[in-house]
Write an enzyme that holds these catalytic residues in place. Structure first.
Site, mmCIF file in Angstrom:
data_model
loop_
_atom_site.group_PDB
_atom_site.id
_atom_site.type_symbol
_atom_site.label_atom_id
_atom_site.label_comp_id
_atom_site.label_asym_id
_atom_site.label_seq_id
_atom_site.Cartn_x
_atom_site.Cartn_y
_atom_site.Cartn_z
ATOM 1 N N LYS A 105 83.360 9.579 89.298
ATOM 2 C CA LYS A 105 84.426 9.609 90.303
ATOM 3 C C LYS A 105 83.314 9.989 91.652
ATOM 4 O O LYS A 105 84.262 9.177 92.479
ATOM 5 C CB LYS A 105 85.491 10.017 90.532
ATOM 6 C CG LYS A 105 86.470 9.845 90.795
ATOM 7 C CD LYS A 105 88.180 10.392 90.436
ATOM 8 C CE LYS A 105 88.307 11.643 90.719
ATOM 9 N NZ LYS A 105 89.864 11.848 90.667
ATOM 10 N N SER A 106 83.171 11.185 91.708
ATOM 11 C CA SER A 106 82.733 11.824 93.044
ATOM 12 C C SER A 106 81.826 10.999 93.100
ATOM 13 O O SER A 106 81.348 10.579 94.620
ATOM 14 C CB SER A 106 82.303 13.375 92.913
ATOM 15 O OG SER A 106 83.083 13.899 92.537
ATOM 16 N N ARG A 108 81.763 7.932 97.053
ATOM 17 C CA ARG A 108 80.656 8.194 97.902
ATOM 18 C C ARG A 108 79.069 6.804 98.178
ATOM 19 O O ARG A 108 79.276 6.389 99.525
ATOM 20 C CB ARG A 108 79.937 9.421 97.928
ATOM 21 C CG ARG A 108 80.640 10.982 98.226
ATOM 22 C CD ARG A 108 80.085 11.823 97.414
ATOM 23 N NE ARG A 108 80.926 12.923 97.745
ATOM 24 C CZ ARG A 108 81.367 13.891 97.126
ATOM 25 N NH1 ARG A 108 82.269 13.117 96.165
ATOM 26 N NH2 ARG A 108 82.336 15.057 97.585
ATOM 27 N N ARG A 151 99.251 17.348 99.261
ATOM 28 C CA ARG A 151 98.591 18.873 99.576
ATOM 29 C C ARG A 151 98.177 18.867 100.423
ATOM 30 O O ARG A 151 98.320 18.221 101.724
ATOM 31 C CB ARG A 151 96.840 17.553 98.259
ATOM 32 C CG ARG A 151 97.544 16.962 97.146
ATOM 33 C CD ARG A 151 96.540 16.404 96.293
ATOM 34 N NE ARG A 151 95.123 17.664 95.837
ATOM 35 C CZ ARG A 151 94.025 16.830 95.552
ATOM 36 N NH1 ARG A 151 94.270 15.575 94.925
ATOM 37 N NH2 ARG A 151 93.363 17.874 95.694
ATOM 38 N N SER A 159 84.488 24.344 99.232
ATOM 39 C CA SER A 159 85.389 23.290 98.701
ATOM 40 C C SER A 159 83.651 22.075 99.737
ATOM 41 O O SER A 159 84.029 21.671 100.611
ATOM 42 C CB SER A 159 86.118 22.914 99.934
ATOM 43 O OG SER A 159 86.355 21.722 99.366
ATOM 44 N N GLN A 203 84.270 19.107 100.024
ATOM 45 C CA GLN A 203 85.345 18.068 99.861
ATOM 46 C C GLN A 203 85.508 18.505 101.326
ATOM 47 O O GLN A 203 85.454 17.638 102.196
ATOM 48 C CB GLN A 203 86.375 17.918 99.583
ATOM 49 C CG GLN A 203 87.217 17.414 98.006
ATOM 50 C CD GLN A 203 88.109 16.895 97.702
ATOM 51 O OE1 GLN A 203 88.990 17.598 98.274
ATOM 52 N NE2 GLN A 203 88.437 16.751 96.693
ATOM 53 N N ASP A 249 87.179 21.462 88.967
ATOM 54 C CA ASP A 249 88.424 20.373 88.171
ATOM 55 C C ASP A 249 88.041 20.695 86.617
ATOM 56 O O ASP A 249 89.173 19.809 86.049
ATOM 57 C CB ASP A 249 87.140 19.183 88.440
ATOM 58 C CG ASP A 249 87.678 18.596 90.000
ATOM 59 O OD1 ASP A 249 88.757 19.215 90.751
ATOM 60 O OD2 ASP A 249 87.116 17.888 90.444
ATOM 61 N N LYS A 254 95.624 21.636 94.066
ATOM 62 C CA LYS A 254 94.773 20.325 93.373
ATOM 63 C C LYS A 254 95.957 19.254 93.412
ATOM 64 O O LYS A 254 97.304 19.380 93.355
ATOM 65 C CB LYS A 254 94.288 20.549 91.740
ATOM 66 C CG LYS A 254 93.059 21.978 91.475
ATOM 67 C CD LYS A 254 92.313 21.009 93.054
ATOM 68 C CE LYS A 254 90.663 20.345 92.685
ATOM 69 N NZ LYS A 254 89.856 20.229 93.043
ATOM 70 N N ARG A 303 97.167 23.832 89.555
ATOM 71 C CA ARG A 303 96.556 24.261 88.220
ATOM 72 C C ARG A 303 97.597 25.289 86.738
ATOM 73 O O ARG A 303 96.960 24.717 85.822
ATOM 74 C CB ARG A 303 95.871 23.781 88.306
ATOM 75 C CG ARG A 303 95.939 21.638 88.371
ATOM 76 C CD ARG A 303 93.896 21.386 88.591
ATOM 77 N NE ARG A 303 94.093 20.185 88.346
ATOM 78 C CZ ARG A 303 92.664 19.301 89.147
ATOM 79 N NH1 ARG A 303 92.048 19.892 89.471
ATOM 80 N NH2 ARG A 303 93.163 17.560 89.042
#
Length: 435
Positions: A26-27, A31, A127, A172, A174, A320, A347, A351
């Site tokens: 997914k990452s 991108r 979030r 992070s 992100q 994750d 998240k 979690r």
């Protein structure tokens, strides 16, 4: 996007056997669409994740004037418009459940000449975004959030950006990626320094698209004023998706699974190292590179696990995968202690709380801490679990059910489609009892 509650009924199946191909990373998919859209020329993306999160990114760039073809499942042909070729969308841009998309786009869109608004689903709308908008503001970005620093994000275009040195207090990927993408449009140098190394997908892909970037574990640096060149991307299988089967085959007696061509980015595979420390039997068979990322076949066989203190050095490299790790810890002999994982609180769900509550409902003692938990291994019972619309929590409890003494009902699982379309069918093929 999937928003309606859906439930699974899970119970022990058979020993897990065979060779599985999990969906694309997914990452990397996020991108690849972003950089291919900003590149000069036409790029082909193979192995694109056909999950709702990655499709949301695809739709957002189409809405900004990028021509993207879909000649086959998992394939995208992206006709790049260049660094300054995006057009103002006619409506808000919907990220769905994709926190990665929203945070990375905050940086990328801060450098555009037009205004944009990013929205998300009910889960994403809870979030926190100040962690990314605040450092972007130091670069000159003008981004307004909703109350409490939550989405939506209103990004004002036409603002000159200047590179900064950002010393992150919390690791992070992100936030780092958002700053680097803003740095493409900034005057001067953008440098990100991290307290612990995080995954370097953005840096690797920028380099693949021809943008000079200097990076090593813990830091990344680039300057503005360059161009992105179209390139073809082969997306590897997603390690986070493979993680559920790594744990399942480890804890279900008699199992032996092969997971094909899994992405092995060294900043992503912390779970592999931690499972091995716990006693897991996992063989790594290197299989070259895809999309600039190392890949390997993973062969995992059942093995008894023991509780450990998870090394803090691995935490950022498995952020994750903690729902799956917590399930492995519940099946281990002894206590597994996790610290330094405060990011789990923000998240798709909290979690630590969500998985802790679920494991307690299945008879496992979990002592929570602000930045982690102590999981006391034991015998899992049947029960009912609320996943709180968190896709990774839902899949983790499907794994837990394979070792439980009774059936497990897992509620609110529709968002699994955001990251792992076809999970139920693939899990059944491997031997899961899941309906």
């Amino acid at each position: 996007m999937s928003t309606s509650p859906v439930s699974w009924t899970a119970e022990p199946g058979t020993a897990l056997r065979g060779t599985l191909a999990v969906p694309g990373d997914k990452s990397v998919s996020h991108r690849a669409i972003m950089l291919a859209s900003l590149a000069d020329g036409v790029s082909r993306i193979d192995g694109f994740l056909e999950g709702e999160d990655a499709r949301a990114t695809d739709a957002i760039f189409r809405a900004m004037g990028v021509r993207i073809e879909t000649p086959a499942h998992g394939v995208r042909i992206v006709h790049g418009v260049g660094l300054d070729g995006l057009r103002a969308p006619v409506a808000t841009l919907d990220c769905g459940n994709a926190g990665t998309a929203m945070r990375l786009l905050a940086g990328l869109l801060a450098g555009q000449a037009f205004d944009t608004t990013l929205v998300g689903d009910a889960s994403l709308s809870k979030r926190p975004m100040l962690r990314v908008t605040t450092p972007l503001a130091r670069m000159g970005a003008r981004i307004d959030t909703g109350p409490g620093g939550l989405p939506p994000l209103h990004i004002r275009g036409g603002t000159p950006l200047a590179g900064v040195e950002h010393r992150a207090e919390v690791a992070s990927a992100q936030v780092k990626s958002a700053l680097l993408l803003a740095g493409l449009y900034a005057r001067g140098t953008t440098r990100v320094l991290e307290p612990q190394p995080t995954r370097d997908y953005t840096e690797r892909m920028l380099a693949a698209f021809g943008w000079p970037v200097d990076f090593a574990p813990g830091h990344a640096t680039l300057t503005g004023g360059h161009r992105l060149r179209a390139t073809d991307v082969q997306v590897p299988a997603d390690f986070s998706s493979a993680a559920f089967f790594l744990v399942a085959a480890t804890v279900v007696p008699g199992s032996e699974l092969r997971l094909a061509r899994v992405g092995m980015n060294p900043r992503r595979t912390g779970l592999l190292h931690v499972l091995r420390l716990m006693g897991a039997d996992i063989t790594v068979e290197p299989a070259g590179e895809q999309g600039g990322e190392p890949v390997a076949d993973l062969v995992v066989r059942h093995a008894p696990l023991r509780g450990i203190e998870v090394p803090v050095a691995h935490v950022a490299d498995m952020i994750d995968e903690f729902p799956a790790l917590f399930v492995a810890a519940a099946c281990a002999h002894g206590v597994t202690t996790v610290r330094g994982a405060a990011e789990l609180r923000v998240k798709e769900s909290d979690r630590i709380a969500t998985v802790g509550t679920g494991l307690r409902a299945m008879g496992i003692r979990v002592d929570e801490a602000p930045d982690g938990a102590a999981i006391h291994g034991g015998r899992l019972q049947g029960g009912r679990i609320d996943s709180h619309a968190d896709h990774r929590v839902a899949m983790a409890f499907a794994v837990a059910a394979q070792c439980a003494r009774g059936a497990v009902t897992i509620d609110d699982v529709a968002n699994v489609a955001t990251s792992f379309p076809g999970f139920v069918e693939l899990a059944r093929t491997a031997g899961f009892g899941l309906a």
